[in-house]
Design a protein around this motif. Structure first.
Motif, PDB file in Angstrom:
ATOM      1  N   SER A 142       0.833  -1.209   0.000  1.00 23.01           N
ATOM      2  CA  SER A 142       0.000   0.000   0.000  1.00 23.01           C
ATOM      3  C   SER A 142       0.866   1.257   0.000  1.00 23.01           C
ATOM      4  N   ARG A 143       1.930   1.250   0.790  1.00 23.84           N
ATOM      5  CA  ARG A 143       2.818   2.414   0.821  1.00 23.84           C
ATOM      6  C   ARG A 143       3.580   2.555  -0.501  1.00 23.84           C
ATOM      7  N   ARG A 144       3.953   1.431  -1.104  1.00 24.32           N
ATOM      8  CA  ARG A 144       4.667   1.482  -2.378  1.00 24.32           C
ATOM      9  C   ARG A 144       3.772   2.043  -3.483  1.00 24.32           C
ATOM     10  N   GLN A 145       2.505   1.638  -3.503  1.00 26.62           N
ATOM     11  CA  GLN A 145       1.597   2.179  -4.511  1.00 26.62           C
ATOM     12  C   GLN A 145       1.388   3.680  -4.321  1.00 26.62           C
ATOM     13  N   ASP A 146       1.297   4.119  -3.086  1.00 25.58           N
ATOM     14  CA  ASP A 146       1.139   5.546  -2.834  1.00 25.58           C
ATOM     15  C   ASP A 146       2.382   6.315  -3.278  1.00 25.58           C
ATOM     16  N   LEU A 147       3.558   5.756  -3.056  1.00 26.96           N
ATOM     17  CA  LEU A 147       4.789   6.419  -3.490  1.00 26.96           C
ATOM     18  C   LEU A 147       4.869   6.487  -5.018  1.00 26.96           C
ATOM     19  N   HIS A 148       4.420   5.429  -5.694  1.00 28.12           N
ATOM     20  CA  HIS A 148       4.420   5.471  -7.160  1.00 28.12           C
ATOM     21  C   HIS A 148       3.444   6.531  -7.674  1.00 28.12           C
ATOM     22  N   ALA A 149       2.307   6.684  -7.029  1.00 28.58           N
ATOM     23  CA  ALA A 149       1.359   7.719  -7.449  1.00 28.58           C
ATOM     24  C   ALA A 149       1.962   9.110  -7.239  1.00 28.58           C
ATOM     25  N   ARG A 150       2.643   9.313  -6.120  1.00 27.86           N
ATOM     26  CA  ARG A 150       3.291  10.599  -5.866  1.00 27.86           C
ATOM     27  C   ARG A 150       4.431  10.833  -6.858  1.00 27.86           C
ATOM     28  N   ALA A 151       5.147   9.758  -7.195  1.00 29.60           N
ATOM     29  CA  ALA A 151       6.253   9.893  -8.150  1.00 29.60           C
ATOM     30  C   ALA A 151       5.743  10.268  -9.529  1.00 29.60           C
TER      31      ALA A 151
ATOM     32  N   ILE B 224       6.343   8.159 -16.381  1.00 29.02           N
ATOM     33  CA  ILE B 224       4.972   8.338 -15.894  1.00 29.02           C
ATOM     34  C   ILE B 224       4.170   7.060 -16.090  1.00 29.02           C
ATOM     35  N   ALA B 225       4.316   6.422 -17.254  1.00 32.04           N
ATOM     36  CA  ALA B 225       3.599   5.165 -17.501  1.00 32.04           C
ATOM     37  C   ALA B 225       4.029   4.100 -16.496  1.00 32.04           C
ATOM     38  N   HIS B 226       5.322   4.028 -16.204  1.00 30.46           N
ATOM     39  CA  HIS B 226       5.825   3.037 -15.232  1.00 30.46           C
ATOM     40  C   HIS B 226       5.207   3.261 -13.858  1.00 30.46           C
ATOM     41  N   HIS B 227       5.183   4.495 -13.415  1.00 28.11           N
ATOM     42  CA  HIS B 227       4.660   4.777 -12.065  1.00 28.11           C
ATOM     43  C   HIS B 227       3.145   4.606 -12.014  1.00 28.11           C
ATOM     44  N   ARG B 228       2.444   4.979 -13.069  1.00 23.09           N
ATOM     45  CA  ARG B 228       0.988   4.787 -13.068  1.00 23.09           C
ATOM     46  C   ARG B 228       0.641   3.305 -13.023  1.00 23.09           C
ATOM     47  N   ARG B 229       1.407   2.507 -13.706  1.00 25.20           N
ATOM     48  CA  ARG B 229       1.143   1.066 -13.699  1.00 25.20           C
ATOM     49  C   ARG B 229       1.321   0.485 -12.306  1.00 25.20           C
ATOM     50  N   HIS B 230       2.436   0.815 -11.646  1.00 24.09           N
ATOM     51  CA  HIS B 230       2.708   0.234 -10.329  1.00 24.09           C
ATOM     52  C   HIS B 230       1.910   0.913  -9.224  1.00 24.09           C
ATOM     53  N   ALA B 231       1.291   2.032  -9.537  1.00 21.42           N
ATOM     54  CA  ALA B 231       0.386   2.645  -8.564  1.00 21.42           C
ATOM     55  C   ALA B 231      -1.000   2.025  -8.609  1.00 21.42           C
ATOM     56  N   GLY B 232      -1.252   1.195  -9.610  1.00 21.82           N
ATOM     57  CA  GLY B 232      -2.561   0.568  -9.735  1.00 21.82           C
ATOM     58  C   GLY B 232      -3.567   1.418 -10.486  1.00 21.82           C
TER      59      GLY B 232
END
Length: 292
Positions: free
Chosen positions: A84-93, A108-116
């Motif tokens: 959950s914390r990792r997904q939130d960090l990816h969304a912030r990134a 951006i595509a990488h972080h959006r994917r791992h943010a769910g």
């Protein structure tokens, strides 16, 4: 290596640990404002944590960017962050790197994917692939589009799940992959993705383009062609292969002599010959007895 890195990180302050997790999600050295915006602590606390990491030797500064000194440290810290914390960090990134110029669409595509964020990931991946093609980097476009087509859901979404990708959009992405593909994907894998998109019944023009690309890839891979059907016997042309100008309806036949049902052909004759035969223009010709 992993255990030693995690042991050093656990010995840091809470602010330094937050900066370390943000840097692990970003994976590479980034400008300090991007790193600070990704952290889950206030700005001042993030700066203090960054100074501590630089003092301890875990971080290194290169050309105005800061990040981990070794890639193995990135992997070790990233794997230790709860989901959950990792997904939130990816969304912030994703939000933080979007403010850079030029915009790193691939990141951006990488972080959006791992943010769910499924829909945002597909949008960013398509834009990043278009940008890569414009820069003559077809291999990067192939990597981005392949990831989308392999991981998009194809069944109706369950409660709280991701909605399936629209067939028209999936077909469009597959067509872009077909034009850019051929660098990392094998021919059978690429053809499989194209056929999967074509089987979902996209609009006619998109489906036609996909079938055309499938044929191109099979021909380039040296796939055997389908044998042609055997030619019909001489003098016999089946209705399916008859020319369009020839009628395939059977001729109407009548009973009686061969000339029955035929209208006699009227021929012009010179006046002298007509006078000798007794025929005058406008009179009906006398038919032979067999044809009356």
């Amino acid at each position: 290596m992993r255990d030693s890195v995690l042991e050093r990180v656990r010995g840091l302050s809470a602010n330094a640990q937050a900066v370390a997790e943000a840097a692990a999600v970003l994976q590479m050295g980034v400008p300090v404002p991007v790193l600070v915006a990704t952290c889950r602590v206030p700005k001042q606390d993030a700066h203090e944590g960054l100074d501590e990491l630089l003092d301890r030797g875990l971080f290194v500064e290169r050309g105005g960017t800061a990040g981990f000194r070794h890639a193995l440290a990135v992997q070790a810290v990233h794997g230790s962050i709860p989901l959950s914390r990792r997904q939130d960090l990816h969304a912030r990134a994703a939000t933080a790197v979007a403010g850079q110029r030029p915009t790193p669409l691939g990141q951006i595509a990488h972080h959006r994917r791992h943010a769910g964020h499924h829909d945002a990931w597909v949008d960013a991946a398509e834009k990043a692939a278009d940008q890569a093609v414009a820069l003559a980097n077809d291999a990067e476009a192939e990597r981005l589009l392949e990831a989308v087509l392999r991981h998009v859901p194809r069944q109706p979404a369950e409660e709280g799940g991701d909605a399936p990708l629209d067939p028209a959009r999936e077909g469009r992405l597959a067509a872009k992959l077909g034009w850019a593909g051929g660098y990392a994907l094998a021919a059978d894998e690429l053809v499989g993705l194209l056929r999967g998109a074509a089987d979902r019944q996209p609009p006619g023009p998109v489906r036609g383009e996909l079938k055309y690309l499938i044929g191109l890839k099979l021909e380039a891979a040296g796939a055997p062609r389908r044998p042609c059907p055997p030619a019909p016997p001489p003098g016999r042309c089946p209705a399916s292969t008859a020319p369009r100008w020839r009628s395939t309806r059977p001729r109407r036949t009548t009973s009686g002599p061969p000339c029955a049902g035929r209208r006699p052909r009227r021929r012009r004759r010179c006046p002298a010959a007509s006078a000798r035969s007794g025929w005058t223009p406008g009179s009906r010709p006398t038919l032979p007895r067999a044809c009356r």
